[in-house]
Design a protein around this motif. Structure first.
Motif, PDB file in Angstrom:
ATOM      1  N   ILE A 100       0.842  -1.195   0.000  1.00 13.44           N
ATOM      2  CA  ILE A 100       0.000   0.000   0.000  1.00 13.44           C
ATOM      3  C   ILE A 100       0.880   1.249   0.000  1.00 13.44           C
ATOM      4  O   ILE A 100       1.811   1.362   0.793  1.00 13.44           O
ATOM      5  CB  ILE A 100      -0.927   0.003   1.234  1.00 13.44           C
ATOM      6  CG1 ILE A 100      -1.828  -1.224   1.194  1.00 13.44           C
ATOM      7  CG2 ILE A 100      -1.748   1.282   1.287  1.00 13.44           C
ATOM      8  CD1 ILE A 100      -2.590  -1.451   2.468  1.00 13.44           C
ATOM      9  N   LYS A 101       0.561   2.183  -0.888  1.00  8.24           N
ATOM     10  CA  LYS A 101       1.330   3.433  -0.967  1.00  8.24           C
ATOM     11  C   LYS A 101       0.996   4.344   0.214  1.00  8.24           C
ATOM     12  O   LYS A 101      -0.092   4.257   0.785  1.00  8.24           O
ATOM     13  CB  LYS A 101       1.065   4.121  -2.299  1.00  8.24           C
ATOM     14  CG  LYS A 101       1.586   3.270  -3.455  1.00  8.24           C
ATOM     15  CD  LYS A 101       1.617   4.008  -4.745  1.00  8.24           C
ATOM     16  CE  LYS A 101       2.250   3.089  -5.796  1.00  8.24           C
ATOM     17  NZ  LYS A 101       2.244   3.658  -7.106  1.00  8.24           N
ATOM     18  N   ASP A 102       1.947   5.211   0.558  1.00  3.56           N
ATOM     19  CA  ASP A 102       1.822   6.045   1.753  1.00  3.56           C
ATOM     20  C   ASP A 102       0.614   6.982   1.728  1.00  3.56           C
ATOM     21  O   ASP A 102       0.065   7.303   2.774  1.00  3.56           O
ATOM     22  CB  ASP A 102       3.095   6.874   1.962  1.00  3.56           C
ATOM     23  CG  ASP A 102       4.281   6.002   2.336  1.00  3.56           C
ATOM     24  OD1 ASP A 102       4.058   4.883   2.849  1.00  3.56           O
ATOM     25  OD2 ASP A 102       5.427   6.443   2.119  1.00  3.56           O
ATOM     26  N   ASP A 103       0.200   7.425   0.536  1.00  2.00           N
ATOM     27  CA  ASP A 103      -0.913   8.373   0.479  1.00  2.00           C
ATOM     28  C   ASP A 103      -2.284   7.694   0.385  1.00  2.00           C
ATOM     29  O   ASP A 103      -3.306   8.362   0.276  1.00  2.00           O
ATOM     30  CB  ASP A 103      -0.725   9.354  -0.683  1.00  2.00           C
ATOM     31  CG  ASP A 103      -0.694   8.661  -2.029  1.00  2.00           C
ATOM     32  OD1 ASP A 103      -0.429   7.445  -2.092  1.00  2.00           O
ATOM     33  OD2 ASP A 103      -0.935   9.348  -3.043  1.00  2.00           O
ATOM     34  N   ALA A 104      -2.343   6.375   0.471  1.00  2.00           N
ATOM     35  CA  ALA A 104      -3.615   5.651   0.415  1.00  2.00           C
ATOM     36  C   ALA A 104      -4.380   5.831   1.724  1.00  2.00           C
ATOM     37  O   ALA A 104      -3.808   5.762   2.808  1.00  2.00           O
ATOM     38  CB  ALA A 104      -3.358   4.168   0.154  1.00  2.00           C
ATOM     39  N   LYS A 105      -5.661   6.081   1.611  1.00  2.00           N
ATOM     40  CA  LYS A 105      -6.497   6.323   2.797  1.00  2.00           C
ATOM     41  C   LYS A 105      -7.747   5.458   2.842  1.00  2.00           C
ATOM     42  O   LYS A 105      -8.319   5.251   3.899  1.00  2.00           O
ATOM     43  CB  LYS A 105      -6.942   7.796   2.827  1.00  2.00           C
ATOM     44  CG  LYS A 105      -5.806   8.793   2.810  1.00  2.00           C
ATOM     45  CD  LYS A 105      -5.214   8.969   4.177  1.00  2.00           C
ATOM     46  CE  LYS A 105      -4.150  10.046   4.181  1.00  2.00           C
ATOM     47  NZ  LYS A 105      -2.837   9.562   4.491  1.00  2.00           N
ATOM     48  N   ILE A 106      -8.198   4.978   1.672  1.00  2.00           N
ATOM     49  CA  ILE A 106      -9.496   4.310   1.568  1.00  2.00           C
ATOM     50  C   ILE A 106      -9.357   3.021   0.755  1.00  2.00           C
ATOM     51  O   ILE A 106      -8.527   2.924  -0.143  1.00  2.00           O
ATOM     52  CB  ILE A 106     -10.512   5.250   0.872  1.00  2.00           C
ATOM     53  CG1 ILE A 106     -10.842   6.437   1.791  1.00  2.00           C
ATOM     54  CG2 ILE A 106     -11.789   4.528   0.474  1.00  2.00           C
ATOM     55  CD1 ILE A 106     -11.684   7.498   1.146  1.00  2.00           C
ATOM     56  N   VAL A 107     -10.198   2.043   1.080  1.00  2.00           N
ATOM     57  CA  VAL A 107     -10.306   0.842   0.260  1.00  2.00           C
ATOM     58  C   VAL A 107     -11.758   0.747  -0.203  1.00  2.00           C
ATOM     59  O   VAL A 107     -12.688   0.775   0.606  1.00  2.00           O
ATOM     60  CB  VAL A 107      -9.910  -0.432   1.037  1.00  2.00           C
ATOM     61  CG1 VAL A 107     -10.165  -1.678   0.208  1.00  2.00           C
ATOM     62  CG2 VAL A 107      -8.443  -0.369   1.453  1.00  2.00           C
ATOM     63  N   VAL A 160     -18.102 -10.458  -3.182  1.00  2.00           N
ATOM     64  CA  VAL A 160     -17.014  -9.485  -3.301  1.00  2.00           C
ATOM     65  C   VAL A 160     -16.261  -9.729  -4.604  1.00  2.00           C
ATOM     66  O   VAL A 160     -15.854 -10.845  -4.901  1.00  2.00           O
ATOM     67  CB  VAL A 160     -16.065  -9.556  -2.084  1.00  2.00           C
ATOM     68  CG1 VAL A 160     -14.876  -8.638  -2.276  1.00  2.00           C
ATOM     69  CG2 VAL A 160     -16.822  -9.206  -0.793  1.00  2.00           C
ATOM     70  N   LYS A 161     -16.091  -8.644  -5.390  1.00  2.00           N
ATOM     71  CA  LYS A 161     -15.466  -8.748  -6.718  1.00  2.00           C
ATOM     72  C   LYS A 161     -14.060  -8.168  -6.753  1.00  2.00           C
ATOM     73  O   LYS A 161     -13.219  -8.635  -7.520  1.00  2.00           O
ATOM     74  CB  LYS A 161     -16.335  -8.031  -7.741  1.00  2.00           C
ATOM     75  CG  LYS A 161     -17.718  -8.612  -7.869  1.00  2.00           C
ATOM     76  CD  LYS A 161     -18.592  -7.754  -8.773  1.00  2.00           C
ATOM     77  CE  LYS A 161     -20.006  -8.292  -8.771  1.00  2.00           C
ATOM     78  NZ  LYS A 161     -20.931  -7.374  -9.407  1.00  2.00           N
ATOM     79  N   SER A 162     -13.804  -7.097  -5.971  1.00  2.00           N
ATOM     80  CA  SER A 162     -12.482  -6.483  -6.007  1.00  2.00           C
ATOM     81  C   SER A 162     -12.280  -5.555  -4.819  1.00  2.00           C
ATOM     82  O   SER A 162     -13.240  -5.134  -4.169  1.00  2.00           O
ATOM     83  CB  SER A 162     -12.271  -5.695  -7.310  1.00  2.00           C
ATOM     84  OG  SER A 162     -13.067  -4.533  -7.306  1.00  2.00           O
ATOM     85  N   PHE A 163     -11.007  -5.243  -4.579  1.00  2.00           N
ATOM     86  CA  PHE A 163     -10.597  -4.255  -3.580  1.00  2.00           C
ATOM     87  C   PHE A 163      -9.736  -3.225  -4.306  1.00  2.00           C
ATOM     88  O   PHE A 163      -8.736  -3.594  -4.934  1.00  2.00           O
ATOM     89  CB  PHE A 163      -9.770  -4.901  -2.470  1.00  2.00           C
ATOM     90  CG  PHE A 163     -10.547  -5.930  -1.681  1.00  2.00           C
ATOM     91  CD1 PHE A 163     -11.387  -5.554  -0.645  1.00  2.00           C
ATOM     92  CD2 PHE A 163     -10.431  -7.275  -1.978  1.00  2.00           C
ATOM     93  CE1 PHE A 163     -12.100  -6.498   0.078  1.00  2.00           C
ATOM     94  CE2 PHE A 163     -11.138  -8.232  -1.259  1.00  2.00           C
ATOM     95  CZ  PHE A 163     -11.980  -7.834  -0.222  1.00  2.00           C
ATOM     96  N   THR A 164     -10.125  -1.956  -4.227  1.00  2.00           N
ATOM     97  CA  THR A 164      -9.367  -0.895  -4.858  1.00  2.00           C
ATOM     98  C   THR A 164      -8.876   0.061  -3.773  1.00  2.00           C
ATOM     99  O   THR A 164      -9.685   0.667  -3.068  1.00  2.00           O
ATOM    100  CB  THR A 164     -10.221  -0.113  -5.890  1.00  2.00           C
ATOM    101  OG1 THR A 164     -10.747  -1.040  -6.832  1.00  2.00           O
ATOM    102  CG2 THR A 164      -9.377   0.922  -6.619  1.00  2.00           C
ATOM    103  N   VAL A 165      -7.563   0.170  -3.650  1.00  2.00           N
ATOM    104  CA  VAL A 165      -6.961   1.050  -2.652  1.00  2.00           C
ATOM    105  C   VAL A 165      -6.906   2.450  -3.250  1.00  2.00           C
ATOM    106  O   VAL A 165      -6.397   2.639  -4.360  1.00  2.00           O
ATOM    107  CB  VAL A 165      -5.550   0.544  -2.246  1.00  2.00           C
ATOM    108  CG1 VAL A 165      -4.933   1.459  -1.211  1.00  2.00           C
ATOM    109  CG2 VAL A 165      -5.618  -0.885  -1.733  1.00  2.00           C
ATOM    110  N   LYS A 166      -7.427   3.435  -2.518  1.00  2.00           N
ATOM    111  CA  LYS A 166      -7.474   4.812  -3.025  1.00  2.00           C
ATOM    112  C   LYS A 166      -6.716   5.742  -2.096  1.00  2.00           C
ATOM    113  O   LYS A 166      -6.654   5.530  -0.929  1.00  2.00           O
ATOM    114  CB  LYS A 166      -8.917   5.296  -3.129  1.00  2.00           C
ATOM    115  CG  LYS A 166      -9.712   4.552  -4.168  1.00  2.00           C
ATOM    116  CD  LYS A 166     -11.141   5.057  -4.128  1.00  2.00           C
ATOM    117  CE  LYS A 166     -11.774   4.991  -5.487  1.00  2.00           C
ATOM    118  NZ  LYS A 166     -13.041   5.678  -5.511  1.00  2.00           N
TER     119      LYS A 166
END
Length: 166
Positions: A100-107, A160-166
């Protein structure tokens, strides 16, 4: 046919895919019949290891270093539990492996009924149910997502189909 591979994508160093069909062999799996009923106990890894080694040592002292016949029946019992159990696995190790990148906050969890945005910290606590009564979740799977506190244990996120890290 239902897609059984679930991607983790977005603000990660690696896009990885999850294959729930192999999790029955994973040591990280948890029994969903009892997992949410247990009191939240946080044992550190050293304590777990020490208890495990101690149990093995005690057994060797009591029964000798030769494998007693009871081990065969124990293996049969463990196999029976796998064939009849309801299991899940924590999502956190998979998210960590994706980097996970440092600026990721939401999944963003994409599921059968839509999408759900969770703070990263909450998403890391998700438990992914992958079998019920020893069978894969073919009808409304491939996985169900349970909140870490079990608050949706009677009505998990299904399909559940996918997880997208935002």
């Amino acid at each position: 046919m239902m897609e059984s591979i679930i991607p983790i994508k977005g603000k990660t160093n690696y896009q990885i895919t999850l294959d729930p069909s192999v999790w029955i062999f994973d040591d990280r799996k948890v029994n969903l019949d009892t997992y949410f009923n247990q009191t939240a106990e946080n044992h550190d890894e050293t304590e777990k290891y020490t208890q495990s080694v101690s149990k093995h040592w005690d057994r060797e002292i009591m029964e000798g270093a030769v494998f007693p016949p009871t081990l065969k029946s124990e293996r049969k019992y463990e196999k029976q539990k796998l064939l009849e159990g309801t299991y899940g696995i924590p999502l956190k190790p998979f998210l960590l492996n994706a980097g996970i990148k440092d600026d990721a906050k939401i999944v963003l969890v994409e599921h059968r009924d839509g999408e759900l945005e969770l703070p990263l910290e909450e998403a890391q606590k998700l438990i992914l149910g992958f079998s019920k009564s020893g069978r894969p979740l073919t009808e409304d799977g491939p996985v169900h997502a349970y909140y870490g506190d079990g608050s949706n244990s009677n009505d998990p996120l299904k399909g559940v189909k996918s997880f997208t890290v935002k």
